[in-house]
Design an enzyme around this catalytic site. Structure first.
Site, PDB file in Angstrom:
ATOM      1  N   SER A 124       0.831  -1.198   0.000  1.00  0.00           N
ATOM      2  CA  SER A 124       0.000   0.000   0.000  1.00  0.00           C
ATOM      3  C   SER A 124       0.869   1.251   0.000  1.00  0.00           C
ATOM      4  O   SER A 124       1.966   1.258   0.580  1.00  0.00           O
ATOM      5  CB  SER A 124      -0.859  -0.019   1.265  1.00  0.00           C
ATOM      6  OG  SER A 124      -1.414   1.243   1.479  1.00  0.00           O
ATOM      7  N   TYR A 148      -1.975  -1.547  10.735  1.00  0.00           N
ATOM      8  CA  TYR A 148      -2.219  -2.038   9.372  1.00  0.00           C
ATOM      9  C   TYR A 148      -1.053  -1.675   8.457  1.00  0.00           C
ATOM     10  O   TYR A 148      -0.500  -2.522   7.747  1.00  0.00           O
ATOM     11  CB  TYR A 148      -3.537  -1.453   8.819  1.00  0.00           C
ATOM     12  CG  TYR A 148      -3.650  -1.628   7.319  1.00  0.00           C
ATOM     13  CD1 TYR A 148      -3.925  -2.879   6.780  1.00  0.00           C
ATOM     14  CD2 TYR A 148      -3.431  -0.551   6.440  1.00  0.00           C
ATOM     15  CE1 TYR A 148      -3.998  -3.049   5.391  1.00  0.00           C
ATOM     16  CE2 TYR A 148      -3.507  -0.724   5.069  1.00  0.00           C
ATOM     17  CZ  TYR A 148      -3.789  -1.975   4.551  1.00  0.00           C
ATOM     18  OH  TYR A 148      -3.845  -2.149   3.185  1.00  0.00           O
ATOM     19  N   LYS A 152       2.135  -4.016   6.341  1.00  0.00           N
ATOM     20  CA  LYS A 152       2.548  -3.959   4.928  1.00  0.00           C
ATOM     21  C   LYS A 152       4.055  -3.728   4.844  1.00  0.00           C
ATOM     22  O   LYS A 152       4.762  -4.380   4.063  1.00  0.00           O
ATOM     23  CB  LYS A 152       1.788  -2.852   4.193  1.00  0.00           C
ATOM     24  CG  LYS A 152       0.299  -3.110   4.067  1.00  0.00           C
ATOM     25  CD  LYS A 152       0.018  -4.370   3.279  1.00  0.00           C
ATOM     26  CE  LYS A 152      -1.447  -4.729   3.229  1.00  0.00           C
ATOM     27  NZ  LYS A 152      -1.727  -6.041   2.663  1.00  0.00           N
TER      28      LYS A 152
END
Ligand code: NAD
Ligand code: UDP
Length: 336
Positions: A124, A148, A152
């Protein structure tokens, strides 16, 4: 090629399965359906008229993953399966770290055991943190503001180290910007859980009358009209980007931005939505949302040069197709 698509029943995964099947690949989906529905697999089959193998499997379950690798000749893996709600990740960090990182480790372990050397990972643009726009792949990763984002960044590092240690293992780390829109059939698209956090699904639900009005989070950013700027990319372009990444994998781990390279403000997106669909969307300006950055858009050149891929669909097409899915989605009101 036979491609194992984890999270293939989800939003981006389902569109990518369609693109893979249309490009002549075979698809094996592994999804535990924690954020998707079994019917989506049927819709992928309806759209493409091709067969799909489906496993209702949690990809953090090592034994269940082994069964898939044992029973299928897999040539490559595209790993979408993951939890993605930023706010929830702050409340449930362990759930997020476990699901998103352990899944990557178990899948790469299986790849090693079964001699699978092609791996594509859903990363992302959030890993750029507060770097200066446009975001270029050569920039260092900056801390993100939530677990989150960290999952990644950590997964990217794990995959990079694995590729360094095993020169035959090729990895594409794809940093998505803001995927929106849906397949033009209106059969598959994004179904957020509860009240949407993201702009486009919020807008489509206001247009549908399910939500009263859009709240625009701040109009005092240093942007052209003061509202936040993002690089919205049509999910079908994103899907095609995965096929290009898979077809052009090279030794080592390589990072690619998948964005359009164009920034669009919240007010510009609203205007495009109204123009594309002839529907007025009421809104009010409210406080900034904590953790938001002012602008986020890609330098999209590397993917164009190395993968021969660039986004083709414009913001009007994104708004038209997002609305096309929303208004078609009959279960929606009943399911909530
Ligand atoms: P999604 O929730 O629609 O799809 C993810 C799918 O993975 C779901 O079908 C879910 O059921 C499945 N899943 C989750 N954990 C699993 C597990 N342990 N085992 C098996 N299946 C599991 O999300 P999406 O928007 O399609 O995102 C796909 C990937 O792209 C995610 O990794 C996400 O973090 C990443 N990503 C998404 C965006 C975005 O804006 N949508 C942006 C950047 C990156
Ligand atoms: N946004 C908004 N109202 C909403 C949702 C989002 O004004 O209900 C704004 C948000 O502040 C940001 C842009 O829309 O500037 C895109 O937000 P989204 O959550 O879709 O993507 P992200 O911020 O994660 O890139």
């Amino acid at each position: 090629m036979n491609i194992l698509v984890t999270g293939g029943a989800g939003y981006i995964g389902s569109h990518t399965c369609v693109a893979l099947l249309e490009a002549g690949h075979s698809v094996i989906i592994a999804d535990n359906l924690c954020n998707s529905k079994r019917e989506t697999v049927e819709k992928i089959i309806d759209i493409t008229n091709k067969e799909v193998t489906f496993y209702e499997t949690d990809v953090t379950d090592e034994q269940a993953v082994s069964v898939i690798f044992n029973n299928n000749k897999i040539d490559g893996v595209i790993h979408f399966a993951g939890l993605k709600a930023v706010g929830e990740s702050v409340d449930l960090p362990l759930t997020y770290y476990y699901n998103n990182i352990v899944s990557t480790m178990i899948l790469t372990k299986a790849c090693k055991k079964y001699g699978v050397n092609r791996f594509v990972f859903s990363s992302s643009a959030t890993v750029y943190g507060e770097n200066k726009v446009p975001f270029v792949e050569s920039m260092g990763l900056l801390p993100t503001t939530n677990p989150y984002g960290e999952t990644k960044a950590i997964s990217e590092r794990i995959l990079t180290d694995i590729a360094k240690a095993n020169p035959e293992f090729s990895v594409a780390l794809l940093r998505y910007f803001n995927p929106v829109g849906a397949h033009e059939s209106g059969l598959i698209g994004e179904v957020p859980n509860g009240i949407p956090n993201n702009l486009m699904p919020y807008v489509t639900q206001v247009a549908k009358g399910k939500l009263e009005k859009l709240r625009i989070f701040g109009n005092d950013y240093p942007t052209l009209d003061g509202t936040g700027v993002r690089d919205y990319i049509h999910v079908l372009d994103l899907a095609e980007g995965h096929v290009a990444a898979l077809d052009n994998l090279k030794e080592g781990a390589r990072v690619y931005n998948l964005g359009t390279g164009q920034g669009t403000s919240v007010l510009e997106l609203l205007k495009a939505f109204e123009e594309a669909n002839g529907i007025e969307v009421p809104y009010e300006i409210v406080e900034r949302r904590p953790g938001d950055i002012s602008s986020c858009y890609a330098d999209a050149l590397k993917a164009k040069i190395e993968l021969g891929w660039e986004a083709k669909r414009d913001i009007i097409a994104m708004c038209r197709d997002a609305w096309g899915f929303e208004k078609n989605y009959k279960d929606f009101v009943e399911a909530k």
